[in-house]
Write a protein that holds these residues in place. Structure first.
Motif, PDB file in Angstrom:
ATOM      1  N   HIS A 182      46.025  36.013  46.251  1.00 27.02           N
ATOM      2  CA  HIS A 182      45.056  35.179  46.958  1.00 27.02           C
ATOM      3  C   HIS A 182      43.872  34.720  46.115  1.00 27.02           C
ATOM      4  CE1 HIS A 182      46.751  37.272  50.785  1.00 27.02           C
ATOM      5  NE2 HIS A 182      47.612  36.444  50.221  1.00 27.02           N
ATOM      6  N   GLY A 183      44.101  34.620  44.812  1.00 26.54           N
ATOM      7  CA  GLY A 183      43.082  34.049  43.938  1.00 26.54           C
ATOM      8  C   GLY A 183      41.968  34.983  43.545  1.00 26.54           C
ATOM      9  N   TYR A 184      42.112  36.283  43.823  1.00 28.36           N
ATOM     10  CA  TYR A 184      41.077  37.232  43.449  1.00 28.36           C
ATOM     11  C   TYR A 184      41.294  37.699  42.006  1.00 28.36           C
ATOM     12  CZ  TYR A 184      40.133  36.765  48.376  1.00 28.36           C
ATOM     13  OH  TYR A 184      39.860  36.244  49.615  1.00 28.36           O
ATOM     14  N   LEU A 185      40.450  38.594  41.516  1.00 30.69           N
ATOM     15  CA  LEU A 185      40.320  38.804  40.070  1.00 30.69           C
ATOM     16  C   LEU A 185      41.637  39.095  39.357  1.00 30.69           C
ATOM     17  CD1 LEU A 185      38.339  38.942  37.700  1.00 30.69           C
ATOM     18  CD2 LEU A 185      38.172  41.402  38.119  1.00 30.69           C
ATOM     19  N   LEU A 186      42.451  40.021  39.872  1.00 36.97           N
ATOM     20  CA  LEU A 186      43.697  40.335  39.166  1.00 36.97           C
ATOM     21  C   LEU A 186      44.620  39.123  39.129  1.00 36.97           C
ATOM     22  CD1 LEU A 186      44.453  43.990  40.356  1.00 36.97           C
ATOM     23  CD2 LEU A 186      43.174  43.197  38.347  1.00 36.97           C
ATOM     24  N   HIS A 187      44.664  38.362  40.225  1.00 39.41           N
ATOM     25  CA  HIS A 187      45.440  37.122  40.250  1.00 39.41           C
ATOM     26  C   HIS A 187      44.857  36.111  39.273  1.00 39.41           C
ATOM     27  CE1 HIS A 187      47.138  33.634  42.978  1.00 39.41           C
ATOM     28  NE2 HIS A 187      47.610  33.596  41.757  1.00 39.41           N
ATOM     29  N   GLN A 188      43.536  36.065  39.152  1.00 44.14           N
ATOM     30  CA  GLN A 188      42.893  35.137  38.211  1.00 44.14           C
ATOM     31  C   GLN A 188      43.337  35.403  36.774  1.00 44.14           C
ATOM     32  OE1 GLN A 188      38.639  35.524  39.019  1.00 44.14           O
ATOM     33  NE2 GLN A 188      39.072  35.301  41.215  1.00 44.14           N
ATOM     34  N   PHE A 189      43.535  36.666  36.437  1.00 45.91           N
ATOM     35  CA  PHE A 189      44.028  36.978  35.099  1.00 45.91           C
ATOM     36  C   PHE A 189      45.483  36.561  34.937  1.00 45.91           C
ATOM     37  CE2 PHE A 189      40.194  39.334  34.375  1.00 45.91           C
ATOM     38  CZ  PHE A 189      40.078  39.438  32.999  1.00 45.91           C
ATOM     39  N   LEU A 190      46.263  36.598  36.005  1.00 45.27           N
ATOM     40  CA  LEU A 190      47.676  36.241  35.917  1.00 45.27           C
ATOM     41  C   LEU A 190      47.907  34.745  35.728  1.00 45.27           C
ATOM     42  CD1 LEU A 190      49.119  38.467  38.799  1.00 45.27           C
ATOM     43  CD2 LEU A 190      49.418  38.846  36.340  1.00 45.27           C
ATOM     44  N   SER A 191      47.103  33.930  36.379  1.00 45.40           N
ATOM     45  CA  SER A 191      47.377  32.492  36.414  1.00 45.40           C
ATOM     46  C   SER A 191      46.792  31.741  35.224  1.00 45.40           C
ATOM     47  CB  SER A 191      46.820  31.881  37.695  1.00 45.40           C
ATOM     48  OG  SER A 191      47.013  30.482  37.693  1.00 45.40           O
ATOM     49  N   PRO A 192      47.589  30.887  34.579  1.00 42.66           N
ATOM     50  CA  PRO A 192      47.056  30.073  33.482  1.00 42.66           C
ATOM     51  C   PRO A 192      46.040  29.045  33.959  1.00 42.66           C
ATOM     52  CG  PRO A 192      49.313  29.428  33.996  1.00 42.66           C
ATOM     53  CD  PRO A 192      49.036  30.678  34.779  1.00 42.66           C
ATOM     54  N   LEU A 193      45.950  28.810  35.252  1.00 43.43           N
ATOM     55  CA  LEU A 193      44.954  27.863  35.763  1.00 43.43           C
ATOM     56  C   LEU A 193      43.544  28.449  35.737  1.00 43.43           C
ATOM     57  CD1 LEU A 193      46.876  26.446  38.857  1.00 43.43           C
ATOM     58  CD2 LEU A 193      46.642  25.422  36.587  1.00 43.43           C
ATOM     59  N   SER A 194      43.431  29.750  35.803  1.00 47.20           N
ATOM     60  CA  SER A 194      42.118  30.399  35.819  1.00 47.20           C
ATOM     61  C   SER A 194      41.871  31.257  34.579  1.00 47.20           C
ATOM     62  CB  SER A 194      41.973  31.268  37.075  1.00 47.20           C
ATOM     63  OG  SER A 194      43.099  32.101  37.246  1.00 47.20           O
ATOM     64  N   ASN A 195      42.912  31.522  33.819  1.00 47.55           N
ATOM     65  CA  ASN A 195      42.798  32.357  32.621  1.00 47.55           C
ATOM     66  C   ASN A 195      43.041  31.501  31.395  1.00 47.55           C
ATOM     67  OD1 ASN A 195      43.027  34.182  30.522  1.00 47.55           O
ATOM     68  ND2 ASN A 195      44.351  35.612  31.635  1.00 47.55           N
TER      69      ASN A 195
END
Length: 372
Positions: A182-195
């Motif tokens: 749901h776009g929270y911190l651990l997901h942010q690290f996973l996605s190339p859109l936010s990392n």
């Protein structure tokens, strides 16, 4: 016999049926503290007849809360308040209870959803703070820019998850779910859109998965073998070039090899450009695809609202369990009604055994057994 009402093992934890109450934020805390709202809310859901209650996301540090009204489990005060809210659940319900541990990252520091549309609060405003993320990229253009975590900051995040997990153990909870969706911190690290990092936590899929796996390994090492440990992921960002099912399968395989006890498959929340094809069971294809690749149980979620629909999800092999959120808020006795519809039986408190509608007492007694 109904498959929905058959037992399920999540690692060391045995559930009486395959209905999970999914974690649902209540935005009703002050300074991260659980209150009387959580007490009545959790107790109500714990009397529903489901196999497991996962309480709402609990932030692992104050800046990891989504809003200033979010629950925390990061210091002695939040731990004590959690214990107090949990007490009536333990007194009146045999249902196992778990907690979802989370960090909102760049999606933190917001209003409550029903106040000003849940908008972002600036770091220098009342109820606001500086948010952090893998990269200095705001969730929505024009919002305050998050501070990119350095390696020391990342190590602090791992320690925070471990500390909160140990608090969950002291509380006597039976399960921990790591929130990587749901776009929270651990997901942010996973996605190339936010990392967009250039170090060992960014770039390749292996690097982007690194923090999630580090948190999982650290928490698993810090809790007893009797504690079930799972994870919730967003299987796709629903945005081209973002986190997707193929990468989710790779992550699921890594977690499976590490002894993860289950994976809870949701989607979205990472980017405002997401385009979601919403409909009944719209996330089921993701759960089914991941289930084909792992040995651990897979939990499906998302517009699963009808008993026969839930039964078919399991009998068709799309998932091993179903999680309900909004459906449980709308009908906290959903498992009772599902048992009646599917010819199964679920436990209910003896205090509620008089609740059979007139003319339906035989059906009620067949579906609802006393939990005493």
């Amino acid at each position: 016999m109904s498959y929905l009402f058959s037992p399920l093992e999540l690692g060391p934890l045995r559930l009486s049926n395959r209905i999970l109450v999914a974690p649902m934020c209540q935005y009703s805390s002050v300074n991260g503290l659980a209150c009387d709202w959580h007490q009545q809310h959790w107790t109500n859901l714990a009397l529903s007849g489901a196999g497991l209650l996962i309480t709402e996301a609990a932030a692992v540090e104050p800046r990891g809360r989504i809003s200033w009204g979010d629950l925390g489990l990061y210091d002695d005060a939040t731990e004590a308040a959690f214990a107090q809210a949990l007490a009536p659940v333990r007194r009146w319900s045999p249902m196992p209870v778990g907690v979802q541990l989370a960090h909102a990252g760049r999606k933190a520091s917001t209003e409550k959803p029903w106040e000003n549309g849940g908008g972002v609060i600036a770091p220098d405003a009342e109820h606001g703070w500086q948010v952090v993320a893998p990269s200095a990229l705001a969730y929505i253009e024009g919002q305050p820019v998050p501070e990119a975590l350095d390696e020391a900051g990342i190590a602090g995040i791992v320690r925070a998850f471990v500390d909160s997990a140990q608090r969950a153990v002291r509380l006597g909870l039976e399960l921990i779910e790591l929130h990587a969706a749901h776009g929270y911190l651990l997901h942010q690290f996973l996605s190339p859109l936010s990392n967009r990092r250039k170090d060992g936590y960014g770039g390749s899929l292996e690097n982007r998965m690194r923090l999630v796996l580090e948190v999982f390994d650290a928490v698993k090492s810090a809790v007893p073998a009797s504690m079930a440990l799972g994870i919730r992921i967003s299987a796709t960002d629903w945005v081209e070039g973002g986190w997707d099912l193929e990468q989710s399968i790779a992550l699921a395989r890594e977690l499976d090899m590490r002894g993860c006890h289950y994976i809870h498959v949701s989607s979205a929340g990472l980017h405002p450009a997401q385009k979601i094809a919403v409909g009944p069971g719209y996330q089921l294809p993701f759960a089914e695809a991941i289930k084909r690749e792992v040995a651990m149980p897979v939990v499906a979620v998302g517009l699963i609202t009808e008993p026969q629909q839930a039964e078919t999800v399991l009998t068709d092999g799309q998932a091993d369990a179903v999680a309900l959120a909004r459906a449980m808020l709308f009908d906290p006795r959903w498992p009772w009604h599902a048992a009646a519809a599917l010819g199964a039986q679920v436990a209910a408190p003896p205090q509620y055994m008089r609740s059979a509608p007139h003319g339906q007492s035989a059906l009620f007694k067949q579906a609802i057994g006393s939990a005493s």
